[in-house]
Motif scaffolding. Structure first.
Motif, PDB file in Angstrom:
ATOM      1  N   ALA A 147       0.829  -1.205   0.000  1.00 47.19           N
ATOM      2  CA  ALA A 147       0.000   0.000   0.000  1.00 47.19           C
ATOM      3  C   ALA A 147       0.866   1.258   0.000  1.00 47.19           C
ATOM      4  O   ALA A 147       0.529   2.256  -0.657  1.00 47.19           O
ATOM      5  CB  ALA A 147      -0.922  -0.007   1.219  1.00 47.19           C
ATOM      6  N   ASP A 148       1.977   1.209   0.690  1.00 48.23           N
ATOM      7  CA  ASP A 148       2.900   2.344   0.742  1.00 48.23           C
ATOM      8  C   ASP A 148       3.415   2.672  -0.659  1.00 48.23           C
ATOM      9  O   ASP A 148       3.436   3.835  -1.079  1.00 48.23           O
ATOM     10  CB  ASP A 148       4.057   2.011   1.680  1.00 48.23           C
ATOM     11  N   GLU A 149       3.814   1.645  -1.388  1.00 48.65           N
ATOM     12  CA  GLU A 149       4.328   1.850  -2.743  1.00 48.65           C
ATOM     13  C   GLU A 149       3.241   2.403  -3.660  1.00 48.65           C
ATOM     14  O   GLU A 149       3.480   3.331  -4.446  1.00 48.65           O
ATOM     15  CB  GLU A 149       4.865   0.522  -3.295  1.00 48.65           C
ATOM     16  N   TYR A 150       2.039   1.849  -3.560  1.00 41.39           N
ATOM     17  CA  TYR A 150       0.931   2.302  -4.416  1.00 41.39           C
ATOM     18  C   TYR A 150       0.587   3.766  -4.137  1.00 41.39           C
ATOM     19  O   TYR A 150       0.462   4.579  -5.066  1.00 41.39           O
ATOM     20  CB  TYR A 150      -0.299   1.421  -4.181  1.00 41.39           C
ATOM     21  N   LEU A 151       0.439   4.130  -2.868  1.00 39.76           N
ATOM     22  CA  LEU A 151       0.036   5.490  -2.518  1.00 39.76           C
ATOM     23  C   LEU A 151       1.120   6.504  -2.885  1.00 39.76           C
ATOM     24  O   LEU A 151       0.823   7.624  -3.313  1.00 39.76           O
ATOM     25  CB  LEU A 151      -0.304   5.565  -1.031  1.00 39.76           C
ATOM     26  N   ASN A 152       2.378   6.120  -2.736  1.00 43.80           N
ATOM     27  CA  ASN A 152       3.463   7.007  -3.155  1.00 43.80           C
ATOM     28  C   ASN A 152       3.433   7.235  -4.664  1.00 43.80           C
ATOM     29  O   ASN A 152       3.680   8.347  -5.134  1.00 43.80           O
ATOM     30  CB  ASN A 152       4.810   6.435  -2.716  1.00 43.80           C
ATOM     31  N   GLU A 153       3.123   6.194  -5.407  1.00 43.14           N
ATOM     32  CA  GLU A 153       3.017   6.339  -6.865  1.00 43.14           C
ATOM     33  C   GLU A 153       1.903   7.310  -7.251  1.00 43.14           C
ATOM     34  O   GLU A 153       1.987   7.997  -8.272  1.00 43.14           O
ATOM     35  CB  GLU A 153       2.750   4.977  -7.507  1.00 43.14           C
TER      36      GLU A 153
END
Length: 460
Positions: free
Chosen positions: A367-373
């Motif tokens: 989720a961290d990677e997705y939201l940062n993207e």
């Protein structure tokens, strides 16, 4: 996002490996060996202590309760970290949380190492007398590894100043004639605790948001406008906006953060939603937080769950399922509950563009990677929830000197400490491709690695 410690350290060291300003004395093969050694030292705990507390309950049954104390690293000072009472506690989780404390203290230049403790219970299943016995047993079983210069516990999930008072009292009984006032922090003021300690984490969580959008963005508006970073765009878009804030968790951290937001004169914001383990309350026009806090203080810290209780609390809010808070239409989402709240199953439903981690690891790695993207700004736990340990350090100092600070002096020290960290990591974050979490980890690992190298620990 609570990564495996080894993965965090490995990624951070990889980012530092090619930086010629980092440990420039080390070159070639010596540099490779040093980085391998650093990865091993920083990613593993020094000690893992486990015991089964033998506790007699009020019905005369005897229970054996699993408990832990993990001492991760003490290069910067005595071990420091909370003790949580929760049924989900397990050894690997406590190890990861202890490593997070090491990195957090390094990031904020607090002269403590990292530790964490846990007892596998649901406090609601035990009477006050039984919790007192459990707390005493914890100190008895781990008394040899605890102490003002060794390892200094504090409250965590499921514990409070009450348990710290009990534990300090037991430590004093076991070690007569020795220093005891600094053996635990997060105590009641009457027992040597610091003014402002209870509110420290929540106030620090909100201050992290306030400083970013009011102070940092305001002072660096032109500079941010020149950045290509999607994060800079998000920050600028939210600077002068009428911010809507949702807060998951309305305990010690969440309620204080909510009150800070409600009272804040620096940002134009309103708290539109709050939740606890039972319910979400929502009002797009804003919730009266002082009235809500008055209600919870006389209702076992629970939010109102019926229309009659909402009226009794003298607030206006719609009642929703507790999990709906994460999907509320809002600008800012503050996490003040447990870990793993935003994950693959719900990450695409998050509408907030700024997330603040008052809890430990509320956002999973995926989720961290997705939201940062998506350009979301995530203010990570390592950065945002350090208020507790910073004021714990002030409490420890006050206990040693037996001179106590006024509450506003405590918060001045807290904000000064956090500002110094923000002014270090925010420019790096907006000027490169790393997430804010990665920047914090890199800075922490850099600090620890330098200390380890300077103290000659890579030679033995």
């Amino acid at each position: 996002m609570l990564d495996n410690s080894k993965e965090i350290v490995t990624k951070s060291l990889q980012a530092l490996r090619d930086d010629p300003t980092f440990l420039p004395e080390l070159e070639g093969e010596a540099r490779e060996k040093a980085f391998t050694s650093l990865a091993s030292i920083i990613s593993t705990p020094n000690h893992v202590h486990k015991s089964y507390l033998r506790v007699r309950l009020e019905d005369n049954r005897v229970e054996r309760i699993p408990s832990f104390r993990v001492q991760h690293n003490n290069m910067l000072g005595p071990y420091k970290g909370g003790i949580r009472y929760h049924e989900s506690v397990e050894e690997s989780e406590v190890e990861d949380l202890a490593s997070l404390m090491t990195l957090k203290n390094a990031l904020h230049e607090v002269p403590f190492g990292g530790a964490k403790g846990g007892v596998v219970i649901d406090p609601a299943d035990f009477s006050d007398k039984e919790l007192y016995a459990i707390s005493k047993k914890y100190v008895q079983y781990f008394s040899e590894i605890l102490g003002p210069e060794k390892d200094i516990p504090a409250p965590d999930v499921g514990t409070s100043e009450r348990e710290m008072d009990w534990m300090m009292g037991e430590y004093k009984s076991i070690h007569p004639g020795q220093r005891y006032r600094e053996s635990f922090t997060g105590k009641s003021v009457m027992n040597g605790g610091s003014l402002g300690r209870r509110e420290a984490t929540g106030r620090g969580v909100y201050f992290t948001l306030r400083y970013l959008l009011h102070d940092f963005v305001k002072d660096n508006k032109d500079w941010l406008g020149e950045r290509k970073s999607k994060y800079a765009k998000t920050a600028l878009e939210h600077q002068d906006k009428n911010l809507s804030v949702a807060i998951q968790g309305f305990g010690n951290v969440g309620s204080v953060a909510a009150l800070e937001a409600y009272r804040c004169d620096y940002l134009n914001n309103k708290v539109v939603a709050v939740s606890d383990k039972n319910v979400t309350l929502y009002n797009p026009d804003g919730i009266d937080i002082p009235n809500l806090i008055r209600f919870t203080s006389t209702n076992h810290n629970n939010l109102p769950i019926t229309e009659d209780e909402v009226k009794e609390a003298n607030i206006k809010a719609d009642i929703h399922n507790r999990d709906e808070l994460l999907e509320v239409e809002c600008d800012v989402l503050i996490f003040a509950a447990l870990g793993g709240q935003v994950h693959k199953g719900n990450m695409k439903k998050i509408k907030a563009k700024i997330l603040v981690e008052g809890a430990n690891a509320p956002v999973t790695e995926e989720a961290d990677e997705y939201l940062n993207e998506q350009g979301a700004i995530i203010l990570p736990d390592l950065l945002a929830n350090a208020g507790g340990v910073i004021v714990s350090y002030l409490e420890w100092l006050q206990g040693r000197e037996t001179q106590f600070l006024e509450e506003e002096e405590v918060f001045q020290e807290l904000t000064t400490k956090m500002e110094k960290t923000f002014d270090t990591v925010y420019p790096q974050y907006f000027d490169n491709h790393h997430s804010l979490r990665e920047n914090c980890f890199i800075h922490s690992v850099m600090k620890l690695s330098t200390i380890i190298y300077r103290q000659g620990k890579l030679y033995y």
